[in-house]
Scaffold this motif. Structure first.
Motif, PDB file in Angstrom:
ATOM      1  N   LEU A 123       9.599  10.551  -1.049  1.00  0.00           N
ATOM      2  CA  LEU A 123       9.295  10.100   0.384  1.00  0.00           C
ATOM      3  C   LEU A 123      10.400  10.402   1.312  1.00  0.00           C
TER       4      LEU A 123
ATOM      5  N   SER B 286       4.121   3.173  -0.495  1.00  0.00           N
ATOM      6  CA  SER B 286       3.958   4.597  -0.485  1.00  0.00           C
ATOM      7  C   SER B 286       4.074   5.369  -1.506  1.00  0.00           C
TER       8      SER B 286
ATOM      9  N   GLN C 101       0.717   6.578  -2.627  1.00  0.00           N
ATOM     10  CA  GLN C 101       0.177   7.650  -2.032  1.00  0.00           C
ATOM     11  C   GLN C 101       0.469   8.894  -2.501  1.00  0.00           C
TER      12      GLN C 101
ATOM     13  N   MET D 137      -1.892  11.976  -3.939  1.00  0.00           N
ATOM     14  CA  MET D 137      -1.740  13.349  -3.444  1.00  0.00           C
ATOM     15  C   MET D 137      -1.638  14.191  -4.671  1.00  0.00           C
TER      16      MET D 137
ATOM     17  N   GLN E 183       1.962  -5.508   1.427  1.00  0.00           N
ATOM     18  CA  GLN E 183       1.846  -4.175   2.588  1.00  0.00           C
ATOM     19  C   GLN E 183       0.507  -3.568   2.443  1.00  0.00           C
TER      20      GLN E 183
ATOM     21  N   GLU F 173      -0.863   0.114   3.178  1.00  0.00           N
ATOM     22  CA  GLU F 173      -0.488   1.525   3.671  1.00  0.00           C
ATOM     23  C   GLU F 173      -1.500   2.303   3.727  1.00  0.00           C
TER      24      GLU F 173
ATOM     25  N   TYR G 273      10.670   7.005  10.579  1.00  0.00           N
ATOM     26  CA  TYR G 273      10.771   6.806   9.203  1.00  0.00           C
ATOM     27  C   TYR G 273      11.043   8.137   8.491  1.00  0.00           C
TER      28      TYR G 273
ATOM     29  N   PHE H 231       9.574   9.588   6.026  1.00  0.00           N
ATOM     30  CA  PHE H 231       8.489  10.332   5.250  1.00  0.00           C
ATOM     31  C   PHE H 231       7.506  10.506   6.266  1.00  0.00           C
TER      32      PHE H 231
ATOM     33  N   GLY I 175       3.679   0.542  11.469  1.00  0.00           N
ATOM     34  CA  GLY I 175       4.233   1.890  11.971  1.00  0.00           C
ATOM     35  C   GLY I 175       3.585   3.104  11.286  1.00  0.00           C
ATOM     36  N   ALA I 176       3.662   4.324  11.660  1.00  0.00           N
ATOM     37  CA  ALA I 176       2.964   5.374  11.319  1.00  0.00           C
ATOM     38  C   ALA I 176       3.218   6.649  11.937  1.00  0.00           C
TER      39      ALA I 176
ATOM     40  N   VAL J 170       7.185  15.954   2.227  1.00  0.00           N
ATOM     41  CA  VAL J 170       6.491  14.630   1.422  1.00  0.00           C
ATOM     42  C   VAL J 170       5.212  15.348   0.837  1.00  0.00           C
TER      43      VAL J 170
ATOM     44  N   ALA K 262      -0.030   8.952   8.101  1.00  0.00           N
ATOM     45  CA  ALA K 262       0.077   7.590   7.201  1.00  0.00           C
ATOM     46  C   ALA K 262       0.358   6.607   8.206  1.00  0.00           C
ATOM     47  N   PHE K 263       0.199   5.326   7.651  1.00  0.00           N
ATOM     48  CA  PHE K 263       0.695   4.149   8.465  1.00  0.00           C
ATOM     49  C   PHE K 263       0.921   3.270   7.319  1.00  0.00           C
ATOM     50  N   GLY K 264       1.603   2.167   8.038  1.00  0.00           N
ATOM     51  CA  GLY K 264       1.778   1.072   6.928  1.00  0.00           C
ATOM     52  C   GLY K 264       2.170  -0.168   7.735  1.00  0.00           C
ATOM     53  N   MET K 265       1.787  -1.297   7.080  1.00  0.00           N
ATOM     54  CA  MET K 265       1.685  -2.682   7.552  1.00  0.00           C
ATOM     55  C   MET K 265       2.089  -3.709   6.992  1.00  0.00           C
ATOM     56  N   GLY K 266       2.880  -4.754   7.443  1.00  0.00           N
ATOM     57  CA  GLY K 266       3.114  -5.933   6.424  1.00  0.00           C
ATOM     58  C   GLY K 266       2.093  -6.919   6.768  1.00  0.00           C
TER      59      GLY K 266
HETATM   60  C1  2U9 Z   1       3.378   8.953   2.310  1.00  0.00           C
HETATM   61  C2  2U9 Z   1       3.617   9.495   3.274  1.00  0.00           C
HETATM   62  C3  2U9 Z   1       3.899   8.811   4.310  1.00  0.00           C
HETATM   63  C4  2U9 Z   1       3.716   5.036   5.242  1.00  0.00           C
HETATM   64  C5  2U9 Z   1       4.357   4.481   6.456  1.00  0.00           C
HETATM   65  C6  2U9 Z   1       4.997   2.932   7.804  1.00  0.00           C
HETATM   66  C7  2U9 Z   1       5.049   3.983   8.684  1.00  0.00           C
HETATM   67  C8  2U9 Z   1       5.551   1.447   8.160  1.00  0.00           C
HETATM   68  C9  2U9 Z   1       6.487  -0.628   7.461  1.00  0.00           C
HETATM   69  C10 2U9 Z   1       5.207  -1.512   7.843  1.00  0.00           C
HETATM   70  C11 2U9 Z   1       5.633  -2.783   7.783  1.00  0.00           C
HETATM   71  C12 2U9 Z   1       6.861  -1.110   6.410  1.00  0.00           C
HETATM   72  O1  2U9 Z   1       6.308  -3.596   5.520  1.00  0.00           O
HETATM   73  S1  2U9 Z   1       6.748  -2.718   6.476  1.00  0.00           S
HETATM   74  O2  2U9 Z   1       8.042  -3.100   6.963  1.00  0.00           O
HETATM   75  N1  2U9 Z   1       5.667   0.665   7.339  1.00  0.00           N
HETATM   76  O3  2U9 Z   1       5.828   1.318   9.202  1.00  0.00           O
HETATM   77  N2  2U9 Z   1       4.695   3.121   6.679  1.00  0.00           N
HETATM   78  S2  2U9 Z   1       4.452   5.244   7.951  1.00  0.00           S
HETATM   79  O4  2U9 Z   1       3.985   6.421   5.239  1.00  0.00           O
HETATM   80  C13 2U9 Z   1       3.642   7.170   4.337  1.00  0.00           C
HETATM   81  C14 2U9 Z   1       3.547   6.695   3.175  1.00  0.00           C
HETATM   82  C15 2U9 Z   1       3.305   7.642   1.737  1.00  0.00           C
HETATM   83  C16 2U9 Z   1       2.951   9.822   0.705  1.00  0.00           C
END
Ligand code: 2U9
Length: 346
Positions: free
Chosen positions: A149, A178, A181, A185, A216, A218, A256, A258, A290-291, A298, A313-317
């Motif tokens: 990542l 993550s 993911q 891939m 989370q 994602e 981020y 990644f 976040g995204a 990666v 990609a995006f990720g949320m708590g």
């Molecule tokens: C791959 C490529 C990209 C995942 C992503 C975020 C942004 C993000 C936070 C949200 C709340 C972590 O729990 S939290 O604190 N995460 O904002 N996550 S992009 O990006 C990826 C993941 C996998 C292969």
């Protein structure tokens, strides 16, 4: 033994039997009388043993009397039996009568845990956009959780992630979903639309907004020609489906390792509607996730050519999403199994 005497014995037996049948207090007594009188070794059989001693021309007469006697006793048994069984049923029905008007014992129906409910709601919304839900391992290897990542060993981002290592060299409790993911891939060919919900772990001091284990969700989309516009459109639809179709959203620059470019994704404050209040620290906006566009490094670790494929990609708590949904202010409540709290999410 002569005919008259045997006939009298039969009629006496009939009258005694019919009398005791009519006086029988219950079915059990009735069955005992039937066995005693009409049984194979019953008293009627015993009386009829005398028939052998009779002259041959008298035997059919006794036979007729015997059949009449058996019939009379059987009729009395059936009649009394019907009455007794009827009243016994009445008595049992009365004894077992259930007053259907009495309120039943409340069956306390369980409910989905608010975090599980929120994950399912998020998966349902992205499912409508073709995202398939995958599961990844919670014990991950350092390579997949960090290096692939774009977080090399000495990368400062690592200390961001206070990691719980397990007692096997190079293995840890995943700090985000993550790595799941990455595995998608490496095993799936584009187009990829993957959702990775799950429990994650960080070595955190627990307080109202931090926990050592949290959930989370994602997401990842990889295809030829995937753009930031696709990402923005998708997330805008997600926020509207989650918080109301009138809700405005926006991107803000983020970082981020990644993703490049990276953004924070805001929805207008769900409390003040954007005018500014303590809940949104007067900004009018609330960051829900976040995204960003998947970093080419990666994609390569995922076995994909970044010249041909692009991804976002995006990720949320999940606790944060649930907090905003249910106006909960302390994520420890989700972990304490307090039914007074959990019982509210019926
Ligand atoms: C791959 C490529 C990209 C995942 C992503 C975020 C942004 C993000 C936070 C949200 C709340 C972590 O729990 S939290 O604190 N995460 O904002 N996550 S992009 O990006 C990826 C993941 C996998 C292969």
């Amino acid at each position: 033994m002569e005919l008259g005497e045997l006939t009298r014995d039969l009629e006496t037996l009939r009258d005694d039997a019919v009398a005791s049948v009519r006086a029988a207090p219950d079915v059990a007594t009735l069955e005992a009388i039937e066995l005693d009188v009409l049984g194979r070794k019953g008293r009627l059989t015993l009386v009829l043993r005398g028939i052998g001693a009779l002259p041959a021309e008298d035997r059919p007469k006794v036979g007729a009397v015997a059949n009449e006697v058996r019939g009379a006793i059987a009729a009395a048994l059936a009649d009394r039996g019907g009455a007794l069984r009827g009243s016994e049923l009445e008595a049992r029905l009365a004894a077992e009568a259930v007053d259907v008007t009495t309120p039943g014992r409340p069956i306390r129906r369980g409910t989905l845990h608010p975090i599980v409910e929120t994950v399912r709601e998020i998966a349902d919304i992205f499912g409508q956009f073709g995202f398939v839900t995958y599961e990844g391992p919670e014990v991950e290897d350092d390579l997949t959780n960090f290096q692939m990542l774009n977080i090399p060993p000495d990368h400062p981002a690592r200390d961001l992630w206070d990691t719980l290592y397990v007692d096997v060299e190079g293995y840890l409790l995943r700090t985000h979903t993550s790595p799941g993911q990455i595995r998608v891939m490496q095993t799936e060919r584009p187009p990829i639309r993957a959702l990775l919900p799950g429990r994650c772990y960080r070595y955190e001091a627990i307080d109202a907004s931090h926990a050592s284990e949290f959930f989370q969700v994602e997401g990842l989309m990889v295809d030829e020609g995937t753009t930031m516009g696709d990402l923005k459109g998708l997330l805008d639809q997600f926020a509207k489906a989650m918080y109301g179709h009138d809700k405005r959203t926006r991107f803000r620059p983020g970082y981020y390792p990644f993703t490049e470019p990276s953004v924070a994704f805001d929805v207008e404050c769900l409390v003040c509607g954007g005018s500014g209040c303590p809940a949104c620290s007067k900004s009018g906006w609330m960051t829900i996730l976040g995204a960003g566009m998947v970093h080419p490094v990666v994609l390569q670790y995922g076995g994909l050519d970044p010249e041909r494929y692009q991804g976002f990609a995006f990720g949320m708590g999940v606790e944060r999403i649930a907090n905003l949904r249910h106006s909960v202010g302390d994520l420890r409540l989700y972990m304490e199994n307090d039914l007074r709290f959990l019982g509210q999410f019926r």
